[in-house]
Design an enzyme around this catalytic site. Structure first.
Site, PDB file in Angstrom:
ATOM      1  N   ASP A  80       0.849  -1.178   0.000  1.00  0.00           N
ATOM      2  CA  ASP A  80       0.000   0.000   0.000  1.00  0.00           C
ATOM      3  C   ASP A  80       0.895   1.243   0.000  1.00  0.00           C
ATOM      4  OD1 ASP A  80      -1.854   1.945   0.551  1.00  0.00           O
ATOM      5  OD2 ASP A  80      -2.840   0.851   2.163  1.00  0.00           O
ATOM      6  N   ASP A 109      -3.318   2.363  -5.770  1.00  0.00           N
ATOM      7  CA  ASP A 109      -2.155   2.397  -4.882  1.00  0.00           C
ATOM      8  C   ASP A 109      -2.018   1.157  -3.998  1.00  0.00           C
ATOM      9  OD1 ASP A 109      -4.367   2.886  -3.367  1.00  0.00           O
ATOM     10  OD2 ASP A 109      -3.479   4.475  -2.178  1.00  0.00           O
ATOM     11  N   GLU A 110      -2.732   0.096  -4.295  1.00  0.00           N
ATOM     12  CA  GLU A 110      -2.704  -1.097  -3.448  1.00  0.00           C
ATOM     13  C   GLU A 110      -2.640  -2.354  -4.296  1.00  0.00           C
ATOM     14  OE1 GLU A 110      -5.890  -1.816  -0.566  1.00  0.00           O
ATOM     15  OE2 GLU A 110      -6.263   0.331  -0.735  1.00  0.00           O
TER      16      GLU A 110
END
Length: 410
Positions: free
Chosen positions: A9, A111-112
DNA sequence: TCTGGGGTCCTAGGACCC
DNA sequence: TCTGGGGTCCTAGGACCC
């Protein structure tokens, strides 16, 4: 060797990425070291906070907060408008580094991602990955390690930024159960409220609650969160990102709309974007949805219609959207419009209409040409006459106008 | 509380078919 | 005609995620 799941993350992704970009382009200010935030549009007073720095957080700036509120909490706040194209590029770079560690990587959002890997020492691997991303790309990540996706995700959120955490079964009681129940994945505002009403305040209390009681209260969702609270999850890491199920755009209008002419222009501008994205993905849709929301006091309606023949034609979608809108609109003032298409199929295998085949193909080619021109020369290149002097953008939705429309973004 | 926007999934109820 | 029941499709709306 044992199989482990990692959740990676990026810390305050938009802000970190913007900061790195600025530094690389000659800025001597690191946004991460000052009170700063990403959000809003050019005018700076509209929109909401999408990401914030630690200093901004300490001053009381919150994600999702309207800009004027954030500025009230922190008058010195530096606000930068989002650059989605940059974020997509950073996300791709992060993904490609992670993919050098394992072939089994599932992108979960910009973003993960989840990564599955069999190894002896997952902690060492995680630190290597974290350091490689930092050295190569200049931003920090959090990594959670466990044996399933839920625990890995909960693990990566334990303490930020720039940390590696394990959250194995034997650590659940100590690390996860004391947390407030709303921090559990899939417990949002509504569920949190229900749980609190029954005195369920922590994840541990949820885990100890009778699953039948939760099931009675929230059906399948109750069972789901009970399993999550107990660290149970068997969903696989899916290498291929899921297929797109629907494409939609919506917008909040700058004024109350109570005139059908303005309403139709907003709906048309959203349809232009939706149809463009649909064609960029080489897909056809079977269902068209339209929705609106009231100016104040919530309220709003939607309507959808299934088509006999799938389409990717702007005019066809627009025509249906307008029919639906007229069916549901009570002529009250509107502040928000949405257009969405679902039940998507690839365009290659679409079932051609028995009628009008030549015309359909001609229209499709025309649409494609307009798309190309707009992508190449900007959305203003070709405009319907009705937009001229209307003061309404001819294409509306999500992606900022000042950025070229990239198919990678769509 | 909604502020913004883009998504997915679930459920309930009605229509329709056999 | 609404007696019985099962199944699927469609739509509206809610809840969740980032």
């Amino acid at each position: 060797m044992k199989k482990y799941i990692f959740h990676i993350d990026a810390n305050s992704a938009y802000l970190s990425w913007q900061a790195v970009y600025d530094l690389q382009h000659g800025s001597n200010i690191d946004l991460r070291n000052i009170a700063s935030a990403i959000g809003g549009d050019k005018s700076k007073r509209k929109g909401i906070i999408l990401a914030k720095s630690l200093k901004a957080k300490k001053a009381g700036v919150k994600t999702g907060q309207p800009l004027f509120e954030a500025l009230r909490a922190c008058p010195k706040l530096t606000i930068v408008s989002p650059n989605y194209q940059l974020y997509m590029a950073c996300s791709d770079e992060m993904m490609s580094i992670i993919q050098t560690f394992s072939e089994k990587v599932e992108r979960f959002s910009v973003d993960e991602c989840f990564m599955e890997l069999s190894c002896k020492d997952p902690l060492t691997i995680a630190y290597q990955l974290k350091n490689t991303i930092y050295k190569t790309l200049g931003f920090t990540v959090n990594i959670g390690i466990s044996t399933n996706k839920l625990l890995a995700k909960m693990g990566s959120e334990l303490e930020k930024p720039n940390k590696v955490h394990t959250l194995f079964e034997d650590e659940i009681m100590e690390k996860m159960w004391p947390l407030p129940v709303n921090e559990l994945f899939m417990v949002g505002r509504a569920t949190n409220k229900k749980l609190r009403k029954y005195g369920i305040n922590t994840i541990g209390q949820l885990a100890k609650t009778d699953i039948e009681f939760l099931s009675l209260m929230m059906k399948s969702h109750g069972r789901l969160i009970w399993h999550y609270a107990n660290g149970l999850d068997s969903s696989p890491v899916k290498k291929d990102s899921r297929k797109i199920k629907g494409i939609g755009n919506s917008t909040t209008t700058p004024f109350d709309v109570d005139d059908i002419r303005y309403a139709s222009l907003f709906i048309l501008s959203l349809t232009e974007m939706v149809a463009l994205r649909l064609r960029a993905n080489n897909m056809m849709c079977h269902v068209v949805h339209v929705s609106y929301h009231r100016a104040s006091q919530g309220g709003g309606q939607g309507r959808q219609r299934k088509l006999i023949t799938p389409t990717d034609n702007t005019n066809t979608i627009y025509k249906i959207a307008m029919e639906l809108f007229k069916e549901i609109w009570d002529e009250g003032p509107i502040r928000h419009f949405g257009v969405r298409v679902t039940m998507l199929n690839t365009a290659e295998i679409y079932q051609k209409s028995i009628f009008d085949e030549k015309n359909l193909e001609k229209k499709r080619r025309l649409n494609k040409h307009i798309d190309l021109l707009r992508v190449k020369y900007g959305s203003q290149t070709i405009k319907r006459a009705s937009f001229i002097e209307s003061g309404i953008k001819n294409i509306n939705g999500g992606i900022h106008e000042e950025y070229p429309m990239m198919t990678s973004l769509l």
